[in-house]
Design a protein around this motif. Sequence first.
Motif, short mmCIF file in Angstrom:
data_model
loop_
_atom_site.label_atom_id
_atom_site.label_comp_id
_atom_site.label_asym_id
_atom_site.label_seq_id
_atom_site.Cartn_x
_atom_site.Cartn_y
_atom_site.Cartn_z
N ALA A 142 0.88 -0.95 -0.05
CA ALA A 142 0.24 -0.19 -0.19
C ALA A 142 0.74 1.53 0.38
O ALA A 142 0.62 2.03 0.34
N LYS A 143 1.98 1.33 0.50
CA LYS A 143 3.19 2.19 0.36
C LYS A 143 3.63 2.58 -1.24
O LYS A 143 4.06 1.23 -2.08
N PRO A 144 4.01 3.79 -1.66
CA PRO A 144 4.65 3.85 -2.88
C PRO A 144 6.49 3.50 -3.03
O PRO A 144 6.96 3.42 -1.95
N ASP A 145 6.36 3.07 -4.14
CA ASP A 145 8.48 2.96 -4.57
C ASP A 145 9.04 3.97 -4.19
O ASP A 145 9.03 4.75 -5.45
N LEU A 146 9.89 4.47 -3.09
CA LEU A 146 11.11 5.95 -3.67
C LEU A 146 12.41 5.66 -3.82
O LEU A 146 12.81 6.63 -3.15
N ALA A 147 12.36 4.52 -4.67
CA ALA A 147 13.62 3.52 -5.14
C ALA A 147 13.90 5.09 -5.95
O ALA A 147 15.91 5.80 -5.80
N ASP A 148 13.78 5.96 -6.95
CA ASP A 148 14.02 7.37 -7.63
C ASP A 148 13.27 8.70 -7.39
O ASP A 148 13.25 9.18 -8.06
N CYS A 149 13.21 8.28 -5.73
CA CYS A 149 12.32 9.88 -5.47
C CYS A 149 13.12 10.10 -4.07
O CYS A 149 13.54 10.08 -3.56
N ALA A 150 13.33 11.75 -4.75
CA ALA A 150 14.41 12.50 -3.26
C ALA A 150 13.58 12.79 -2.51
O ALA A 150 12.95 12.53 -1.30
N VAL A 151 11.94 13.68 -2.65
CA VAL A 151 11.45 14.63 -2.46
C VAL A 151 9.49 14.05 -2.28
O VAL A 151 9.73 14.80 -3.66
N ARG A 152 8.78 13.85 -2.66
CA ARG A 152 7.61 13.62 -2.92
C ARG A 152 6.75 14.38 -2.56
O ARG A 152 5.95 13.63 -1.09
N THR A 153 5.28 15.23 -2.47
CA THR A 153 4.44 15.60 -1.65
C THR A 153 3.24 14.40 -2.02
O THR A 153 2.91 13.69 -2.89
N GLN A 197 -1.62 19.43 10.03
CA GLN A 197 -2.27 19.62 8.86
C GLN A 197 -3.26 21.09 9.37
O GLN A 197 -2.75 21.91 8.69
N ARG A 198 -3.43 20.71 10.17
CA ARG A 198 -4.54 22.49 10.74
C ARG A 198 -3.53 23.07 10.84
O ARG A 198 -3.56 24.58 10.56
N SER A 199 -2.38 23.22 11.49
CA SER A 199 -0.69 24.52 11.18
C SER A 199 -0.68 24.92 10.66
O SER A 199 0.28 25.88 10.82
N GLY A 200 -0.83 24.05 9.73
CA GLY A 200 -0.39 24.82 8.34
C GLY A 200 1.40 24.17 7.58
O GLY A 200 1.47 24.74 7.22
N ALA A 201 1.55 22.29 8.48
CA ALA A 201 2.63 22.00 7.60
C ALA A 201 2.38 20.72 7.06
O ALA A 201 1.22 21.40 6.28
N SER A 202 3.36 21.09 5.67
CA SER A 202 3.52 19.89 4.85
C SER A 202 3.86 18.60 4.89
O SER A 202 4.09 18.43 5.66
N LEU A 203 3.02 17.31 3.81
CA LEU A 203 3.18 16.28 4.28
C LEU A 203 3.74 16.07 3.18
O LEU A 203 4.09 15.92 2.46
N PHE A 204 5.69 14.80 3.08
CA PHE A 204 6.26 14.20 2.26
C PHE A 204 6.59 12.94 2.21
O PHE A 204 6.60 12.53 3.47
N TRP A 205 6.27 11.92 1.05
CA TRP A 205 7.62 10.92 1.64
C TRP A 205 9.43 11.51 0.91
O TRP A 205 9.30 12.59 0.29
N LEU A 206 10.34 10.53 1.98
CA LEU A 206 11.41 10.81 1.66
C LEU A 206 12.42 9.86 0.96
O LEU A 206 12.10 8.05 1.57
N GLY A 207 12.17 10.35 0.20
CA GLY A 207 13.37 9.30 -0.78
C GLY A 207 14.99 9.40 0.00
O GLY A 207 15.58 10.24 0.42
#
Length: 288
Positions: A142-153, A197-207
């Motif tokens: 259920a989780k993405p493959d982050l092998a070729d990812c640096a940061v993804r929103t 989310q309410r506080s204004g943070a952003s969420l990212f996957w980290l490769g």
Amino acid sequence: MLTLVRGRQEHLDHLIAGLRAQHRAPDELVVAYMQDKPPRLPDDTGFAIRSVRVDGDPLPLAKARNCAADTSTGDILAFLDVDCIPDPTFVQRAAEAIDGDPTGVYLPEVRYLPANAHGWLDDDGLEPDYASLRAQGERHPAKPDLADCAVRTIDDFGELWGLAFILTADTWHAAEGMNEDYIGYGAEETDLGRRLQRSGASLFWLGGTVCFHQHHTVHKPPLQHFESIVRNARLFRSLWGEWCMDYWLEDFARRGLIERSETVIKVLREPGAAEIEATRQGPQVRFS
């Protein structure tokens, strides 16, 4: 680095071994322990290790994470569950990500390991055997493959995963940490996502880094946590106007344990000991 412990001494030993192997050493490890006696901690790691006891039963997970954050002296809070072994780039990638966007919350890739009675350390017993970890670790489908990812929103804050997440202390405090009204297992992480989310943070996957999850027995569904899941689901609904943990609640309903409407859960019966035991999965099952 922050982690929570109840039992799981060998898992903690492996996590610390992973921190020994870091290309960039952590400034500290904070261990919040939810047991009478403190866990065994080494004194020759090259980084500070501090522990704090957290009282409460059943598992006071939200309270323990808050205590760990309050005990930490660092500007970056990297939460890692005790059953995870970080690869050697974890601390470095955490710092790089925060440098890129200090308001971000970052979720690294997790790969799940099979049961292994011999553990996951190399021959000298000081560092993880990363060749074996990489060969045998399996990504959750259920989780993405982050092998070729640096940061993804990530658009959906429901993806927040307590297993491993990284954020600044400022971002944590802006969200007011975790809600300690959640007691035991379930929903406290989803609630934190909403608060962030309410506080204004952003969420990212980290490769660029992987955390290897050490095997432990799982239940499908987690009937051993039936009471706390129902209680915490009701709390979440009262705060946010909708249900969470739908997959588990739907399974409970199919088993005739609960009835659920748009606003109310009614408990029809408690699961019995044999019913709970029947949900226990074998050593070949890595995740729920």
